[in-house]
Design an enzyme around this catalytic site. Structure first.
Site, PDB file in Angstrom:
ATOM      1  N   ASP A 195      22.823 -52.659  -2.859  1.00  0.00           N
ATOM      2  CA  ASP A 195      23.865 -52.419  -1.854  1.00  0.00           C
ATOM      3  C   ASP A 195      23.232 -51.679  -0.681  1.00  0.00           C
ATOM      4  O   ASP A 195      23.099 -50.460  -0.688  1.00  0.00           O
ATOM      5  CB  ASP A 195      25.012 -51.602  -2.457  1.00  0.00           C
ATOM      6  CG  ASP A 195      26.152 -51.451  -1.449  1.00  0.00           C
ATOM      7  OD1 ASP A 195      25.907 -51.689  -0.239  1.00  0.00           O
ATOM      8  OD2 ASP A 195      27.268 -51.104  -1.851  1.00  0.00           O
TER       9      ASP A 195
ATOM     10  N   HIS B  44      25.533 -45.623   3.524  1.00  0.00           N
ATOM     11  CA  HIS B  44      25.099 -44.744   2.442  1.00  0.00           C
ATOM     12  C   HIS B  44      23.773 -44.046   2.725  1.00  0.00           C
ATOM     13  O   HIS B  44      23.259 -43.329   1.890  1.00  0.00           O
ATOM     14  CB  HIS B  44      24.989 -45.555   1.141  1.00  0.00           C
ATOM     15  CG  HIS B  44      26.262 -46.256   0.792  1.00  0.00           C
ATOM     16  ND1 HIS B  44      27.410 -45.592   0.421  1.00  0.00           N
ATOM     17  CD2 HIS B  44      26.596 -47.583   0.816  1.00  0.00           C
ATOM     18  CE1 HIS B  44      28.376 -46.463   0.203  1.00  0.00           C
ATOM     19  NE2 HIS B  44      27.910 -47.679   0.442  1.00  0.00           N
TER      20      HIS B  44
ATOM     21  N   ILE C 109      27.719 -41.403   2.561  1.00  0.00           N
ATOM     22  CA  ILE C 109      28.437 -41.178   1.302  1.00  0.00           C
ATOM     23  C   ILE C 109      27.760 -41.949   0.159  1.00  0.00           C
ATOM     24  O   ILE C 109      27.025 -42.899   0.391  1.00  0.00           O
ATOM     25  CB  ILE C 109      29.924 -41.607   1.405  1.00  0.00           C
ATOM     26  CG1 ILE C 109      30.032 -43.100   1.772  1.00  0.00           C
ATOM     27  CG2 ILE C 109      30.661 -40.747   2.402  1.00  0.00           C
ATOM     28  CD1 ILE C 109      31.449 -43.644   1.673  1.00  0.00           C
TER      29      ILE C 109
ATOM     30  N   GLY D 142      30.550 -45.985  -4.307  1.00  0.00           N
ATOM     31  CA  GLY D 142      31.574 -45.805  -5.342  1.00  0.00           C
ATOM     32  C   GLY D 142      31.056 -46.295  -6.696  1.00  0.00           C
ATOM     33  O   GLY D 142      31.312 -45.691  -7.744  1.00  0.00           O
TER      34      GLY D 142
END
Ligand code: NAI
Length: 737
Positions: free
Chosen positions: A510, A515, A530, A533
């Site tokens: 990903d 990120h 961040i 998830g």
């Protein structure tokens, strides 16, 4: 394979065919069997003078090659005469290519009446008159193909071509209306905006471009659009250099600038200007009806004083719903993911596996005797379908992917992931939901190793701002989240993520800069990059497996979680867990803030054989096979479609107790998404099995081989005996008790 596109028996009229593009069309049609009328007035490119030589030359060329052609030297302004030549020579008219044209380029202020009129007369009026002369013949024979020739100047405007641009875009309007009026008589009308080197363009194009942009590159589109087998109608194409593109109108969602009993003010227009001009989520109306339906909706809304959200789409609810309905069932292109221990270890490190916990060694060291892939690694191959960009290509899904959020995730494993391998994933959109503030796409992804289904993922993707279209809110296809019990958690496990956690996790595939790249994160409204998830999910899944599954990956059956809030790398994740049988409910909090980041989540574990004996003894007195059938029923609900594909048979079961039939079950793996029900098969069964409750359980537990049971007379089989081989697969893989 289809054969070449032929025009034998067709009569084609090409106007302005004495040179340039028209000549190329005439030659191409004739070469494929058409009888061609070569029309050309033979004047100069400004529309001055006339001569028969231009048309004659082309007719000569065609005839030399063995084709059929006649010349016509009239101006297109004499439409009837032009068409009459076709009727006189060949007895019919099937295709009209309106191509004749001239230029009178002038800056707008210097454009004379004559400059304006003559350009309109040749292009717009000429196309009208020739087409009208042919129309009735086409209508009677219930066949007609018409081409209008527009221009990039008309579509985009061009300095010095006010007269020409106006006429050329006028042709598009004419064509669109003819497409509607002609449809029921199988008369199709399309428009092209070509680019080619010709005498018309020699004053504006350098010589090398003139030579390179050959009219022959345009002709094939015209031929295709005029063929019997082409259904295209009312469309506009740009074409040149061997490239063809289709154009359409796009309209912003716009803004409602009026309130009931209030005037519309320029100030309200100004205040809403950016929204009026914002092409995010733009619609593509195709008809006047679609265009005006939104106005009627607005009138109705204002009149009934409903709360009008300015975000509301201006096209009708049913438009959007039917558009989205088209996307349901769409299969994304297959994706293949190959991995070795390296990828599995990288993933394990990404979700916090560490040798500080010695039991984790098997997830990060390929030399461990029990090296295993973490179960949630099964999301990674499936994720490729999401990441490939293929969602943006789905017809009917006209949504802004910059506003995509990963809402929920479900993963189910049918067997532990092999330590290395190649998985092929097939993804399908199974539903689209309207959540008001956004829409949710449910994407089911099946990952196979060869033909064997290894895991199933369901991605719930949330598109912010695309909701409110009146669609359904729930779906029976959705794997739903489940709230945890109301008591305090049974166990809490914690792990502190490292500052590099997202940096590490992204190596598993990903690559979203959100990120890792601070400026990208701030564009998204976050103070810093961040954590993924799915990374937090990997942490919590590890916690559950450690606490309740003894780190045994074969105990892991499924996981479901909702991504509730972002996590920043460096924060500590607390996984709160509740055991309810083989379901471990959990929620994950950021310890520093107390925020729930994964909510209403659970992991389902595969029961151990101890669990099984407990279950069986507690149900003493009832048929033990019932438990198995119940379980098979659940599995069919989950993966019935897959089983139907693989098995394609209806099985009936007679379960006996003390020599008498005690229960009958039917497993239908032939119809729809499969079904289990009690009783005999509703249609006919392909195979009927009869065996005792006890023997059935022996087979399920792997203690009795079905073939042996058959030969020893414990299992009786009627019907297609070969299908009984699939019995083992169903019982072993799908009746995991
Ligand atoms: P061209 O000048 O080679 O061909 C136009 C032909 O139309 C000429 O042979 C001319 O004698 C004939 N013509 C002119 N007035 C006529 C009339 N009243 N009646 C019958 N024939 C007449 O130019 P080209 O480039 O082949 O243009 C063909 C069409 O494509 C035109 O409609 C033009 O506006 C359009 N077009 C061409 C582009 C290009 O890049 N070549 C770009 C955009 C549009």
């Amino acid at each position: 394979m289809d054969g070449p596109l032929r025009f034998d028996g067709r009569v084609v009229l090409v106007t302005g065919a004495g040179g340039g593009l028209g000549r190329a069309y005439a030659l191409a049609f004739a070469e494929r069997g058409a009888s061609v009328v070569v029309n050309d007035l033979g004047g100069d490119f400004r529309g001055m003078g006339k001569s028969s030589s231009a048309a004659d030359k082309v007719v000569e060329e065609i005839r030399k090659k063995g084709g059929k052609a006649v010349a016509n030297y009239d101006s297109v302004e004499a439409g009837e005469k032009v068409v009459k030549t076709a009727l006189d020579a060949f007895g019919r008219i099937d295709v009209v290519v309106n191509n004749a044209g001239i230029l009178r380029d002038r800056s707008f202020v210097r454009t004379s009446d004559e400059d304006w009129d003559i350009v309109h007369k040749v292009h717009l009026r000429g196309s009208f008159l020739v087409t009208r002369a042919a129309w009735d013949h086409m209508k009677k024979q219930k066949f007609g193909r018409i081409i209008m020739t527009s221009s990039a100047s008309g579509i985009y405007g061009n300095f010095g071509q006010a007269n020409y641009s106006a006429a050329k875009l006028g042709l598009l309007g004419l064509s669109k209306t003819l497409a509607i009026e002609g449809l029921k008589s199988n008369i199709h009308c399309n428009t092209i905006a070509p680019a080619a080197g010709s005498r018309m363009t020699q004053t504006v194009m350098p010589q090398d471009l003139l030579d390179a942009l050959k009219p022959d590159y345009v002709a094939p589109l015209v031929l295709w659009l005029c063929h019997d087998s082409c259904e295209e109608n009312g469309s506009l194409f740009e074409v040149g250099a061997g490239w063809i593109g289709k154009l359409r109108w796009e309209r912003t969602l716009g803004a409602i600038v009026r309130q009931k009993n209030q005037p519309v003010t320029p100030e309200a227009v100004k205040a809403n200007w950016s929204k009026i001009c914002d092409f995010d989520n733009a619609t593509k109306p195709q008809t006047v009806q679609e265009s005006t339906a939104s106005m009627i909706e607005v009138l109705h809304k204002i009149d009934s004083q409903e709360d009008i959200s300015m975000n509301r789409t201006s096209h009708t609810v049913s438009d959007t719903t039917s558009r989205l309905d088209r996307a349901i069932g769409y299969k994304l292109p297959q994706q293949t993911f190959s991995y070795t221990e390296l990828e599995a270890i990288m993933y394990a490190l990404g979700v916090g596996a560490s040798i500080k916990n010695p039991e984790n060694l098997k997830f990060v060291y390929e030399g461990s005797s029990d090296f295993s892939c973490l179960p949630t690694f099964g999301i990674i191959p499936a994720q490729k379908s999401m990441m490939s960009g293929a969602l943006a290509e789905v017809p009917g899904l006209n949504i802004n992917f910059a506003k995509l959020l990963h809402g929920e995730q479900y993963l189910e494993l049918y067997k532990p992931l092999p330590r290395t391998g190649q998985l092929t994933s097939e993804a399908v959109i199974v539903d689209i939901l309207d959540k008001g503030s956004g829409l949710v796409i449910l994407l089911d992804v099946y990952s196979y190793s060869g033909k064997e289904l290894i895991c199933f993922n369901q991605f719930s993707v949330f598109i912010v701002g695309s909701g409110g279209f009146g669609g359904k809110k729930t779906s029976n296809k959705a794997k739903v989240t489940v709230p945890p019990p109301k008591r305090p958690p049974d166990v809490v496990l914690e792990d502190t993520t490292s500052l590099n956690q997202a940096v590490l996790y992204r190596l598993s595939g990903d690559w979203n800069p959100l990120h890792i790249d601070p400026s990208f994160a701030s564009l998204g409204g976050f103070e810093k990059p961040i954590l993924h998830g799915l990374c937090s999910l990997g942490f919590s899944a590890r916690h559950v497996l450690q606490q309740f599954g003894n780190n045994d990956v074969s105990r892991f059956k499924a996981i479901k979680a909702r991504f509730a809030k972002p996590v920043y790398p460096g924060q500590t994740l607390s996984t709160e867990m509740w055991k309810e049988g083989n379901r471990i409910h959990f929620q994950t909090k950021v310890q520093e803030t107390g925020d729930i980041v994964l909510s209403n989540a659970y992991v389902d574990l595969v029961p151990t054989s101890d669990d099984l004996s407990a279950k069986i003894s507690s149900k003493d007195g009832v048929l033990r096979s019932t438990l198995v059938f119940e379980e098979i029923g659940c599995r069919i609900k989950d993966v019935g479609k897959e089983l139907v594909k693989k098995v394609n048979a209806v099985f009936e079961w007679n379960i006996t107790k003390h020599g008498k039939t005690a229960a009958r079950w039917t497993i239908d793996l032939k119809n729809g998404s499969g079904e289990l029900y009690q009783g005999p098969a509703r249609g006919s069964a392909d195979t009927v099995f009869t065996l005792s409750d006890e023997d059935f359980m022996e087979v399920v537990m792997g203690k009795l081989n079905p073939q042996k049971a058959f030969f020893s007379g414990k299992l009786r089989v009627k019907g297609n005996i070969m299908l009984s081989q699939k019995l083992e697969m169903i019982l072993k893989d799908y009746a995991k008790l």
